[in-house]
Design a protein around this motif. Structure first.
Motif, PDB file in Angstrom:
ATOM      1  N   GLU A 294      -3.033   6.868   8.337  1.00  0.00           N
ATOM      2  CA  GLU A 294      -3.906   6.067   9.195  1.00  0.00           C
ATOM      3  C   GLU A 294      -3.400   5.988  10.623  1.00  0.00           C
ATOM      4  OE1 GLU A 294      -4.199   2.282   7.385  1.00  0.00           O
ATOM      5  OE2 GLU A 294      -5.486   2.948   5.727  1.00  0.00           O
ATOM      6  N   GLN A 295      -2.092   5.912  10.806  1.00  0.00           N
ATOM      7  CA  GLN A 295      -1.532   5.653  12.126  1.00  0.00           C
ATOM      8  C   GLN A 295      -1.152   6.913  12.895  1.00  0.00           C
ATOM      9  OE1 GLN A 295      -1.538   2.618  13.394  1.00  0.00           O
ATOM     10  NE2 GLN A 295      -2.387   1.833  11.471  1.00  0.00           N
ATOM     11  N   PHE A 296      -0.854   8.004  12.189  1.00  0.00           N
ATOM     12  CA  PHE A 296      -0.377   9.200  12.875  1.00  0.00           C
ATOM     13  C   PHE A 296      -1.398   9.785  13.860  1.00  0.00           C
ATOM     14  CE2 PHE A 296       0.824  13.807  12.915  1.00  0.00           C
ATOM     15  CZ  PHE A 296       2.016  13.640  13.593  1.00  0.00           C
ATOM     16  N   PRO A 297      -2.712   9.809  13.559  1.00  0.00           N
ATOM     17  CA  PRO A 297      -3.661  10.342  14.548  1.00  0.00           C
ATOM     18  C   PRO A 297      -3.620   9.614  15.887  1.00  0.00           C
ATOM     19  CG  PRO A 297      -4.704  10.213  12.407  1.00  0.00           C
ATOM     20  CD  PRO A 297      -3.386   9.525  12.276  1.00  0.00           C
ATOM     21  N   HIS A 298      -3.350   8.319  15.891  1.00  0.00           N
ATOM     22  CA  HIS A 298      -3.250   7.580  17.154  1.00  0.00           C
ATOM     23  C   HIS A 298      -2.046   8.059  17.968  1.00  0.00           C
ATOM     24  CE1 HIS A 298      -6.383   4.978  15.699  1.00  0.00           C
ATOM     25  NE2 HIS A 298      -5.647   4.553  14.687  1.00  0.00           N
ATOM     26  N   THR A 299      -0.929   8.328  17.279  1.00  0.00           N
ATOM     27  CA  THR A 299       0.254   8.831  17.973  1.00  0.00           C
ATOM     28  C   THR A 299       0.029  10.252  18.492  1.00  0.00           C
ATOM     29  OG1 THR A 299       1.701   7.449  16.608  1.00  0.00           O
ATOM     30  CG2 THR A 299       2.721   9.311  17.731  1.00  0.00           C
ATOM     31  N   VAL A 300      -0.662  11.076  17.707  1.00  0.00           N
ATOM     32  CA  VAL A 300      -0.976  12.435  18.148  1.00  0.00           C
ATOM     33  C   VAL A 300      -1.845  12.402  19.406  1.00  0.00           C
ATOM     34  CG1 VAL A 300      -2.212  14.553  17.541  1.00  0.00           C
ATOM     35  CG2 VAL A 300      -0.721  13.456  15.862  1.00  0.00           C
ATOM     36  N   GLU A 301      -2.811  11.499  19.438  1.00  0.00           N
ATOM     37  CA  GLU A 301      -3.667  11.359  20.620  1.00  0.00           C
ATOM     38  C   GLU A 301      -2.846  11.018  21.851  1.00  0.00           C
ATOM     39  OE1 GLU A 301      -7.768   8.954  21.571  1.00  0.00           O
ATOM     40  OE2 GLU A 301      -6.058   7.769  20.850  1.00  0.00           O
ATOM     41  N   LEU A 302      -1.942  10.058  21.713  1.00  0.00           N
ATOM     42  CA  LEU A 302      -1.098   9.656  22.836  1.00  0.00           C
ATOM     43  C   LEU A 302      -0.144  10.773  23.237  1.00  0.00           C
ATOM     44  CD1 LEU A 302       0.017   7.554  24.799  1.00  0.00           C
ATOM     45  CD2 LEU A 302       1.441   6.662  22.934  1.00  0.00           C
ATOM     46  N   ALA A 303       0.480  11.435  22.258  1.00  0.00           N
ATOM     47  CA  ALA A 303       1.431  12.504  22.562  1.00  0.00           C
ATOM     48  C   ALA A 303       0.734  13.686  23.230  1.00  0.00           C
ATOM     49  CB  ALA A 303       2.148  12.945  21.292  1.00  0.00           C
ATOM     50  N   ALA A 304      -0.472  14.031  22.772  1.00  0.00           N
ATOM     51  CA  ALA A 304      -1.199  15.159  23.351  1.00  0.00           C
ATOM     52  C   ALA A 304      -1.574  14.883  24.801  1.00  0.00           C
ATOM     53  CB  ALA A 304      -2.447  15.464  22.522  1.00  0.00           C
TER      54      ALA A 304
ATOM     55  N   ILE B  49       2.218   5.562  14.761  1.00  0.00           N
ATOM     56  CA  ILE B  49       3.318   5.666  13.820  1.00  0.00           C
ATOM     57  C   ILE B  49       4.606   5.079  14.394  1.00  0.00           C
ATOM     58  CG2 ILE B  49       4.131   7.951  14.524  1.00  0.00           C
ATOM     59  CD1 ILE B  49       4.394   8.616  11.548  1.00  0.00           C
ATOM     60  N   GLY B  50       4.766   5.100  15.716  1.00  0.00           N
ATOM     61  CA  GLY B  50       5.946   4.506  16.328  1.00  0.00           C
ATOM     62  C   GLY B  50       5.977   3.002  16.176  1.00  0.00           C
ATOM     63  N   ARG B  51       4.852   2.371  16.443  1.00  0.00           N
ATOM     64  CA  ARG B  51       4.781   0.919  16.282  1.00  0.00           C
ATOM     65  C   ARG B  51       4.901   0.539  14.814  1.00  0.00           C
ATOM     66  NH1 ARG B  51      -0.324  -2.969  17.944  1.00  0.00           N
ATOM     67  NH2 ARG B  51       0.719  -4.960  17.542  1.00  0.00           N
ATOM     68  N   LEU B  52       4.324   1.369  13.927  1.00  0.00           N
ATOM     69  CA  LEU B  52       4.455   1.118  12.490  1.00  0.00           C
ATOM     70  C   LEU B  52       5.917   1.173  12.068  1.00  0.00           C
ATOM     71  CD1 LEU B  52       2.856   0.737   9.806  1.00  0.00           C
ATOM     72  CD2 LEU B  52       2.896   3.224   9.569  1.00  0.00           C
ATOM     73  N   LEU B  53       6.675   2.100  12.637  1.00  0.00           N
ATOM     74  CA  LEU B  53       8.099   2.213  12.310  1.00  0.00           C
ATOM     75  C   LEU B  53       8.873   0.999  12.800  1.00  0.00           C
ATOM     76  CD1 LEU B  53      10.545   3.820  11.313  1.00  0.00           C
ATOM     77  CD2 LEU B  53      10.591   4.994  13.520  1.00  0.00           C
ATOM     78  N   VAL B  54       8.598   0.545  14.018  1.00  0.00           N
ATOM     79  CA  VAL B  54       9.283  -0.633  14.552  1.00  0.00           C
ATOM     80  C   VAL B  54       8.997  -1.858  13.692  1.00  0.00           C
ATOM     81  CG1 VAL B  54       9.433  -2.202  16.523  1.00  0.00           C
ATOM     82  CG2 VAL B  54       9.336   0.264  16.907  1.00  0.00           C
ATOM     83  N   ASP B  55       7.743  -2.063  13.334  1.00  0.00           N
ATOM     84  CA  ASP B  55       7.383  -3.202  12.491  1.00  0.00           C
ATOM     85  C   ASP B  55       8.065  -3.113  11.119  1.00  0.00           C
ATOM     86  OD1 ASP B  55       5.787  -4.147  14.522  1.00  0.00           O
ATOM     87  OD2 ASP B  55       3.932  -3.326  13.702  1.00  0.00           O
TER      88      ASP B  55
ATOM     89  N   ARG C 203       0.847  -1.184   0.000  1.00  0.00           N
ATOM     90  CA  ARG C 203       0.000   0.000   0.000  1.00  0.00           C
ATOM     91  C   ARG C 203       0.886   1.238   0.000  1.00  0.00           C
ATOM     92  NH1 ARG C 203      -3.838   0.084   4.905  1.00  0.00           N
ATOM     93  NH2 ARG C 203      -4.530   1.959   3.766  1.00  0.00           N
ATOM     94  N   PRO C 204       0.353   2.391  -0.438  1.00  0.00           N
ATOM     95  CA  PRO C 204       1.169   3.609  -0.414  1.00  0.00           C
ATOM     96  C   PRO C 204       1.616   3.963   1.003  1.00  0.00           C
ATOM     97  CG  PRO C 204      -0.765   3.922  -1.793  1.00  0.00           C
ATOM     98  CD  PRO C 204      -0.944   2.608  -1.096  1.00  0.00           C
ATOM     99  N   VAL C 205       2.861   4.405   1.123  1.00  0.00           N
ATOM    100  CA  VAL C 205       3.402   4.784   2.426  1.00  0.00           C
ATOM    101  C   VAL C 205       2.602   5.939   3.024  1.00  0.00           C
ATOM    102  CG1 VAL C 205       5.422   5.763   3.579  1.00  0.00           C
ATOM    103  CG2 VAL C 205       5.711   3.926   1.909  1.00  0.00           C
ATOM    104  N   ASN C 206       2.203   6.890   2.188  1.00  0.00           N
ATOM    105  CA  ASN C 206       1.440   8.039   2.691  1.00  0.00           C
ATOM    106  C   ASN C 206       0.140   7.604   3.354  1.00  0.00           C
ATOM    107  OD1 ASN C 206       3.419   9.606   1.616  1.00  0.00           O
ATOM    108  ND2 ASN C 206       2.233  10.340  -0.120  1.00  0.00           N
ATOM    109  N   ALA C 207      -0.525   6.622   2.774  1.00  0.00           N
ATOM    110  CA  ALA C 207      -1.792   6.151   3.333  1.00  0.00           C
ATOM    111  C   ALA C 207      -1.573   5.479   4.687  1.00  0.00           C
ATOM    112  CB  ALA C 207      -2.461   5.182   2.366  1.00  0.00           C
ATOM    113  N   LEU C 208      -0.521   4.699   4.809  1.00  0.00           N
ATOM    114  CA  LEU C 208      -0.237   4.027   6.074  1.00  0.00           C
ATOM    115  C   LEU C 208       0.103   5.039   7.175  1.00  0.00           C
ATOM    116  CD1 LEU C 208       1.922   1.061   4.714  1.00  0.00           C
ATOM    117  CD2 LEU C 208      -0.413   0.946   5.582  1.00  0.00           C
ATOM    118  N   ILE C 209       0.905   6.060   6.821  1.00  0.00           N
ATOM    119  CA  ILE C 209       1.245   7.091   7.800  1.00  0.00           C
ATOM    120  C   ILE C 209       0.001   7.867   8.204  1.00  0.00           C
ATOM    121  CG2 ILE C 209       2.528   9.238   8.147  1.00  0.00           C
ATOM    122  CD1 ILE C 209       4.720   8.112   6.371  1.00  0.00           C
TER     123      ILE C 209
END
Length: 238
Positions: free
Chosen positions: A23-33, A188-194, A15-21
């Motif tokens: 999808e996952q970035f809002p979850h990281t923003v929620e945790l970081a906020a 996005i952090g877990r996506l990067l590790v995977d 899948r496109p990298v942009n689409a994967l990022i």
């Protein structure tokens, strides 16, 4: 194509990298906020108390708590919180995404580290600011110590703290990787590790470039925010 924002397709997910990022970035923003909110509230409270009661037992306790918060690794703190609040007490779910209950423990793991950082920084800058002449003048006018501390000293002590705020947001985005793995949260952090484990190079490159862009953007906004806090900078640019 990377200059146009096209980072290619993931080797493993096709899948496109942009689409994967995206999808996952809002979850990281929620945790970081949530973590940043905990860090600011708790860290400022500890820092102000430590400065206001300098060289007392409250200062010692606050400084010790800050030192402990910085020293404990995230993965270890996460496992301890899971053991106590999930397995022993059963207050919060262990892993997953969805609802406030599943956000509390991961946010505490990141937030306590941020709180320790802010507490030490606020204490140091506030103690230095309280030695300035204008603070002595405010005291000589008979103003209550609370007013002198919060209205006159604290605002001027916030300049270095705002600088660290931008750096801390970048730390939260990178530190979220460990927390998301420990608590099995999407992000996005877990996506990067995977992606690293799977040697998915387009996905790794896309995530790193995206995090770098966010980091630079946040620090640019922090620099602009100086003018709001410090009138001297605002008048100098006019």
């Amino acid at each position: 194509r990377a200059l146009r924002g096209d980072f290619g397709r993931s080797f493993t997910q096709r899948r496109p990298v942009n689409a994967l990022i995206g999808e996952q970035f809002p979850h990281t923003v929620e945790l970081a906020a949530a973590s940043l909110l905990i860090g600011i509230v708790l860290g400022f409270a500890l820092g102000i108390v430590a400065a206001a009661y300098h060289k007392t037992w409250l200062d010692t306790v606050s400084t010790g708590a800050a030192l402990l918060g910085i020293s404990v690794p995230q993965f270890f703190l996460g496992l301890v919180l899971i053991l106590i609040f999930s397995y022993r007490l059963g207050w919060f779910p262990v892993t997953g995404q969805g609802g406030l209950a599943r956000l509390v423990l991961p946010a505490m793991v990141l937030g306590l580290g941020s709180a320790a950082f802010f507490a030490r920084l606020v204490r140091t800058n506030l103690l230095e600011t309280m030695r300035q002449d204008y603070v002595t003048t405010a005291r000589s006018k008979g103003l209550p110590e609370r007013v002198v501390l919060l209205r006159h000293a604290l605002r001027n002590a916030l300049i270095p703290v705002i600088t660290a705020l931008g750096l801390q947001i970048g730390w939260l985005l990178s530190g979220a990787a460990v927390t998301e793995v420990v608590f099995a949260r999407p992000g996005i952090g877990r996506l990067l590790v995977d992606a690293i484990l799977a040697q998915d190079f387009p996905l790794v490159q896309g995530i790193i470039l995206f995090i770098t862009f966010v980091y630079v953007l946040v620090n640019l906004l922090v620099d602009i925010g100086y003018a709001v806090v410090d009138p001297r900078i605002r008048h100098a640019t006019q």
